[in-house]
Design a protein around this motif. Structure first.
Motif, PDB file in Angstrom:
ATOM      1  N   ARG A   1     -13.700   6.561   5.363  1.00 58.29           N
ATOM      2  CA  ARG A   1     -12.291   6.571   4.650  1.00 58.29           C
ATOM      3  C   ARG A   1     -11.162   7.728   5.336  1.00 58.29           C
ATOM      4  NH1 ARG A   1     -12.483   8.539  -0.730  1.00 58.29           N
ATOM      5  NH2 ARG A   1     -14.245   9.568  -0.574  1.00 58.29           N
TER       6      ARG A   1
ATOM      7  N   MET B   1      -9.992   5.948  -1.990  1.00 54.55           N
ATOM      8  CA  MET B   1      -8.533   6.253  -1.441  1.00 54.55           C
ATOM      9  C   MET B   1      -9.175   6.741  -0.017  1.00 54.55           C
ATOM     10  SD  MET B   1      -5.938   8.801  -2.706  1.00 54.55           S
ATOM     11  CE  MET B   1      -6.870  10.021  -3.051  1.00 54.55           C
ATOM     12  N   ARG B   2      -7.916   6.420   1.008  1.00 54.56           N
ATOM     13  CA  ARG B   2      -8.362   6.791   2.286  1.00 54.56           C
ATOM     14  C   ARG B   2      -7.610   8.106   2.558  1.00 54.56           C
ATOM     15  NH1 ARG B   2     -10.344   3.620   5.952  1.00 54.56           N
ATOM     16  NH2 ARG B   2      -8.974   4.749   7.549  1.00 54.56           N
TER      17      ARG B   2
ATOM     18  N   PHE C   1      -2.899   5.080  -5.202  1.00 52.62           N
ATOM     19  CA  PHE C   1      -2.385   5.375  -3.828  1.00 52.62           C
ATOM     20  C   PHE C   1      -3.729   4.959  -2.884  1.00 52.62           C
ATOM     21  CE2 PHE C   1       0.383   8.177  -6.080  1.00 52.62           C
ATOM     22  CZ  PHE C   1       1.662   7.824  -5.292  1.00 52.62           C
ATOM     23  N   HIS C   2      -3.118   4.156  -1.904  1.00 54.40           N
ATOM     24  CA  HIS C   2      -4.108   3.515  -0.910  1.00 54.40           C
ATOM     25  C   HIS C   2      -4.733   4.918   0.023  1.00 54.40           C
ATOM     26  CE1 HIS C   2      -4.909   2.071   3.166  1.00 54.40           C
ATOM     27  NE2 HIS C   2      -5.542   1.308   2.349  1.00 54.40           N
ATOM     28  N   THR C   3      -3.680   5.914   0.257  1.00 52.88           N
ATOM     29  CA  THR C   3      -4.044   6.891   1.119  1.00 52.88           C
ATOM     30  C   THR C   3      -3.468   8.104   0.533  1.00 52.88           C
ATOM     31  OG1 THR C   3      -4.154   5.554   3.057  1.00 52.88           O
ATOM     32  CG2 THR C   3      -4.073   7.592   3.561  1.00 52.88           C
ATOM     33  N   ALA C   4      -4.055   9.372   0.803  1.00 52.77           N
ATOM     34  CA  ALA C   4      -3.579  10.655   0.738  1.00 52.77           C
ATOM     35  C   ALA C   4      -3.626  11.392   1.650  1.00 52.77           C
ATOM     36  CB  ALA C   4      -4.203  11.104  -0.657  1.00 52.77           C
ATOM     37  N   TYR C   5      -2.611  12.064   2.066  1.00 49.57           N
ATOM     38  CA  TYR C   5      -2.461  13.110   3.198  1.00 49.57           C
ATOM     39  C   TYR C   5      -2.325  14.514   3.042  1.00 49.57           C
ATOM     40  CZ  TYR C   5      -1.761   8.468   5.690  1.00 49.57           C
ATOM     41  OH  TYR C   5      -1.696   7.373   6.287  1.00 49.57           O
TER      42      TYR C   5
ATOM     43  N   GLU D   1      -5.610   8.924  -6.761  1.00 49.42           N
ATOM     44  CA  GLU D   1      -6.771   7.882  -6.703  1.00 49.42           C
ATOM     45  C   GLU D   1      -6.443   6.948  -7.839  1.00 49.42           C
ATOM     46  OE1 GLU D   1     -10.790   7.111  -4.771  1.00 49.42           O
ATOM     47  OE2 GLU D   1     -11.117   8.016  -6.485  1.00 49.42           O
TER      48      GLU D   1
ATOM     49  N   SER E   1       1.202   5.498  -0.132  1.00 50.26           N
ATOM     50  CA  SER E   1       0.547   6.965   0.245  1.00 50.26           C
ATOM     51  C   SER E   1       1.217   7.845  -0.327  1.00 50.26           C
ATOM     52  CB  SER E   1       0.644   6.862   1.762  1.00 50.26           C
ATOM     53  OG  SER E   1      -0.091   5.910   2.353  1.00 50.26           O
ATOM     54  N   THR E   2       0.405   9.244  -0.531  1.00 47.07           N
ATOM     55  CA  THR E   2       1.030  10.345  -0.970  1.00 47.07           C
ATOM     56  C   THR E   2       0.574  11.596  -0.216  1.00 47.07           C
ATOM     57  OG1 THR E   2       1.490  11.475  -3.044  1.00 47.07           O
ATOM     58  CG2 THR E   2      -0.551  10.924  -2.562  1.00 47.07           C
TER      59      THR E   2
ATOM     60  N   ARG F   1       0.861  -1.194  -0.188  1.00 49.25           N
ATOM     61  CA  ARG F   1       0.074  -0.033  -0.037  1.00 49.25           C
ATOM     62  C   ARG F   1       0.830   1.241   0.004  1.00 49.25           C
ATOM     63  NH1 ARG F   1      -4.431  -1.739   4.451  1.00 49.25           N
ATOM     64  NH2 ARG F   1      -5.429  -3.308   2.971  1.00 49.25           N
TER      65      ARG F   1
END
Length: 97
Positions: free
Chosen positions: A96, A65-66, A29-33, A25, A4-5, A2
């Motif tokens: 999410r 995407m989380r 990517f699994h998660t974007a912060y 997405e 993330s970005t 996984r």
């Protein structure tokens, strides 16, 4: 695996901000912060948008995407208010956050 970005909250939503979240997405990517800072030294002369409104908009523009913040400062937010905002955002995003 996984991945993330991080997406900095520097672009106006209708001038590239939305596109960055949608593109992340699409790339898988699994998660974007994003950051919940007041500003960033190298961007001090540019816009710097709020993390929670940005994440709310990102929640409506993405589906899988989380989403989250890398930093959320309790020095700038009351814990109860922050919890209510995050609960609302989690509901808007379909869990999410």
């Amino acid at each position: 695996m996984r991945l993330s970005t991080v997406i900095l909250p520097i672009d106006r939503w209708h001038e590239g901000g939305r596109d960055a979240w949608v593109h992340a997405e699409e790339l898988g990517f699994h998660t974007a912060y994003t950051y919940d800072h007041l500003s960033w030294r190298s961007f001090r002369d540019r816009t710097w948008f709020g993390a929670l409104p940005t994440l709310t908009a990102a929640a409506t523009a993405t589906r899988r995407m989380r989403l989250g913040t890398l930093v959320t400062s309790p020095n700038f937010r009351h814990p109860v208010t922050l919890a209510k905002e995050l609960i609302s955002l989690d509901d808007i995003s379909g869990g999410r956050i």
